[in-house]
Design a protein around this motif. Structure first.
Motif, PDB file in Angstrom:
ATOM      1  N   SER A  11       2.335   7.892  13.401  1.00 22.21           N
ATOM      2  CA  SER A  11       2.213   8.599  12.130  1.00 22.21           C
ATOM      3  C   SER A  11       3.471   9.419  11.832  1.00 22.21           C
ATOM      4  O   SER A  11       3.990  10.131  12.686  1.00 22.21           O
ATOM      5  CB  SER A  11       1.001   9.523  12.148  1.00 22.21           C
ATOM      6  OG  SER A  11       0.946  10.283  10.962  1.00 22.21           O
ATOM      7  N   LEU A  13       3.343  11.173   8.810  1.00 14.25           N
ATOM      8  CA  LEU A  13       2.832  12.067   7.775  1.00 14.25           C
ATOM      9  C   LEU A  13       2.997  13.522   8.194  1.00 14.25           C
ATOM     10  O   LEU A  13       2.699  13.885   9.335  1.00 14.25           O
ATOM     11  CB  LEU A  13       1.352  11.789   7.516  1.00 14.25           C
ATOM     12  CG  LEU A  13       0.989  10.549   6.697  1.00 14.25           C
ATOM     13  CD1 LEU A  13      -0.511  10.343   6.713  1.00 14.25           C
ATOM     14  CD2 LEU A  13       1.491  10.681   5.266  1.00 14.25           C
ATOM     15  N   CYS A  18       0.426  15.627   3.100  1.00 13.19           N
ATOM     16  CA  CYS A  18      -1.009  15.385   2.953  1.00 13.19           C
ATOM     17  C   CYS A  18      -1.621  16.299   1.899  1.00 13.19           C
ATOM     18  O   CYS A  18      -2.437  15.858   1.077  1.00 13.19           O
ATOM     19  CB  CYS A  18      -1.708  15.580   4.299  1.00 13.19           C
ATOM     20  SG  CYS A  18      -1.280  14.318   5.518  1.00 13.19           S
ATOM     21  N   ASP A 160      -3.745   8.271   2.930  1.00 15.44           N
ATOM     22  CA  ASP A 160      -2.668   9.052   3.551  1.00 15.44           C
ATOM     23  C   ASP A 160      -2.796  10.542   3.251  1.00 15.44           C
ATOM     24  O   ASP A 160      -1.804  11.249   3.088  1.00 15.44           O
ATOM     25  CB  ASP A 160      -1.295   8.545   3.113  1.00 15.44           C
ATOM     26  CG  ASP A 160      -0.968   7.180   3.693  1.00 15.44           C
ATOM     27  OD1 ASP A 160      -1.467   6.879   4.794  1.00 15.44           O
ATOM     28  OD2 ASP A 160      -0.232   6.417   3.049  1.00 15.44           O
ATOM     29  N   ALA A 163      -3.414  12.154   8.932  1.00  7.25           N
ATOM     30  CA  ALA A 163      -3.026  11.121   9.899  1.00  7.25           C
ATOM     31  C   ALA A 163      -4.240  10.580  10.638  1.00  7.25           C
ATOM     32  O   ALA A 163      -4.373   9.377  10.870  1.00  7.25           O
ATOM     33  CB  ALA A 163      -2.015  11.689  10.893  1.00  7.25           C
ATOM     34  N   HIS A 213      -4.843   5.257  11.018  1.00  2.94           N
ATOM     35  CA  HIS A 213      -4.166   4.009  10.674  1.00  2.94           C
ATOM     36  C   HIS A 213      -3.828   3.206  11.925  1.00  2.94           C
ATOM     37  O   HIS A 213      -3.725   1.985  11.870  1.00  2.94           O
ATOM     38  CB  HIS A 213      -2.881   4.296   9.899  1.00  2.94           C
ATOM     39  CG  HIS A 213      -3.107   4.556   8.444  1.00  2.94           C
ATOM     40  ND1 HIS A 213      -3.663   3.623   7.589  1.00  2.94           N
ATOM     41  CD2 HIS A 213      -2.857   5.647   7.673  1.00  2.94           C
ATOM     42  CE1 HIS A 213      -3.737   4.116   6.370  1.00  2.94           C
ATOM     43  NE2 HIS A 213      -3.258   5.343   6.390  1.00  2.94           N
TER      44      HIS A 213
END
Length: 510
Positions: A11, A13, A18, A160, A163, A213
């Motif tokens: 991840s 992110l 976020c 998204d 994470a 993910h």
């Protein structure tokens, strides 16, 4: 060998990314019911684990985990605006590991639902409705559900907005939304992760689940959360964890020197009983493609039989609803939660409070569960359901190569060459159904629709009844509507890190 040992998180992110995405898209998806203030996330109060293994990882929490900083409503008017005086154990562990808890996610009321439509905050919309251009569909009748009951968590990951997200899985409430939303959804073995601070639905089935993910990200969080907790009487003892981990390490050594995508030596079972009538053609085709993919990468494909699977769905709904009826009796209008202001006499406070506070699906399940526990019905329904559960657990023990350390005597009733490391099956009978199809039709008797909704759990409840680790992986998309299709891997009790590693290897090549 276990995934994430020498592999950094996939991840990228950030928690600020976020928050931006939540602000931009949550009005369409309805994944979050409360969001942490940016100033709080920036403060030192959330930096207990500043250098921890999850440093700054943005994580969302399903709204049935107790949090002292944000409300815990369980998707119900019964607990509207309720703020817990303490955090769930998993929430404290995430804080200590340096994670950023960005908010609480939408859910079916008290975890009771398969589509995330039974929420006091409204239904969750499948992110794939907006994947192409992040705008609403022109035809509202085509909007599809995110799955339940952890639909908010699955949607948050798919959009998204975080994470990794925590969910709860009682009969498939993490794995089904993961399949519908095209993400990874993991249910650990029962007792691996503390349930302290998770508002109970069905005590003997409730499990803390994870959505993300990548398997690598989920493994990072699982490693932080998987510890014995003396506050949870169902938590797996430390000595059993150590014993199983040693056995996992021995098993993992078989793949120590193989390349990531090589599955040579892995035995994958295909349960005959999962070819159910309700299975859609596109899901069946994806299952066949998944089988071929694993075979092409060196895995041995072994047909297996789990003969008592047909009893799993009725047994689950008898046991789960009976336990729910008992658990939710505490919401009486006196101790905490909503209280009716009708000015009722004392003997009506309980009835008025529960009629106002609980939604239709929760009321239905409480009534069914109460009926199951009545004299006569208890003997004719509840006890046979428990016996069926035992038979289902025995079926799994007979097909796995690994021993169940909870008491399986590992009798050689099945030849070793017919036993397997993991089972592969669909996670759902179809792609995500439309919201219109799932919403109850109050203009007529909807008993048939209610039963149809319960059938959505047919692929996931057997592993829940047996307490086994199970994971949904996104294996493809429908050629007709473009929505995701997930397949499920199940392994023996306690072999969580082994299952995560195998899943990580599979995901490398999907």
């Amino acid at each position: 060998m276990f995934c994430n040992k020498n592999k950094r998180s996939l991840s990228t992110l950030t928690w600020t990314d976020c928050l931006d995405r939540i602000n931009a898209h949550n009005n369409k998806v309805n994944a979050f019911v409360s969001v942490q203030d940016k100033s709080v996330l920036e403060s030192d109060a959330t930096q207990l684990g500043k250098g921890g293994p999850l440093k700054d990882m943005p994580i969302a929490i399903k709204d049935n985990f107790c949090t002292s900083a944000l409300p815990t409503t369980c998707g119900s008017a019964m607990l509207k605006d309720f703020v817990s005086p303490y955090n769930a154990t998993v929430v404290d562990l995430l804080h200590q590991a340096g994670a950023k808890l960005v908010g609480k996610t939408n859910m079916d009321e008290f975890g009771m639902g398969s589509a995330n439509i039974f929420s006091n905050s409204g239904p969750v919309s499948n992110p794939w409705n907006y994947k192409a251009n992040h705008t609403a569909l022109d035809d509202a009748s085509q909007i599809r559900v995110a799955g339940g009951s952890s639909g908010g968590s699955a949607a948050a990951v798919a959009m998204d907005m975080c994470a990794v997200a925590l969910g709860s899985d009682t009969g498939g409430s993490v794995r089904l939304p993961a399949a519908y939303c095209g993400v990874v959804g993991y249910k650990p073995s029962y007792g691996q992760v503390s349930r302290n601070g998770l508002v109970a639905y069905a005590n003997s089935l409730d499990t803390v689940g994870l959505l993300g993910h990548s398997v690598s990200d989920i493994a990072s969080v699982y490693n932080v959360l998987s510890h014995h907790d003396e506050k949870d009487p169902t938590s797996m003892p430390a000595d059993l964890r150590t014993r199983i981990l040693d056995q996992e390490q021995d098993l993992a050594s078989q793949w120590q020197d193989t390349k990531g995508g090589d599955l040579s030596g892995l035995r994958v079972g295909i349960p005959n009983e999962y070819y159910v009538q309700e299975l859609s053609t596109e899901v069946l085709d994806t299952w066949r493609s998944g089988i071929k993919s694993l075979r092409d990468r060196g895995a041995s494909i072994v047909p297996v039989s789990l003969p008592h699977t047909e009893y799993a769905l009725p047994a689950y709904y008898i046991i789960a609803l009976a336990e729910a009826s008992s658990n939710l009796a505490r919401f009486d209008g006196v101790r905490y939660g909503h209280r009716s202001d009708k000015g009722s006499s004392t003997d009506l406070i309980y009835a008025d409070t529960r009629s106002e506070g609980f939604g239709s699906e929760v009321q239905r399940r409480i009534l069914l569960g109460t009926h199951v526990l009545t004299a006569g019905t208890y003997e004719s329904h509840f006890l046979p359901a428990q016996q069926a559960r035992r038979l289902i657990m025995d079926d799994y023990n007979k097909v796995f190569l690994m021993k169940n350390d909870l008491g399986d005597d590992n009798k050689p009733s099945t030849a070793t060459d017919q036993k397997v490391h993991v089972l592969l099956s669909p996670s759902s009978i179809s792609t995500a159904p439309t919201l219109q199809k799932c919403l109850p039709d109050r203009s007529k008797d909807n008993s048939e629709g209610v039963v149809e909704a319960y059938v959505n759990d047919v692929m996931t409840v057997p592993a829940s009844l047996a307490g086994l680790p199970a994971i949904t992986l996104p294996f493809g998309r429908s050629p007709t509507n473009g929505y995701p299709i997930g397949l499920q891997l199940v392994s023996q009790y306690g072999y969580d890190r082994f299952l995560l590693d195998i899943s990580d290897r599979i995901m490398d090549q999907i």
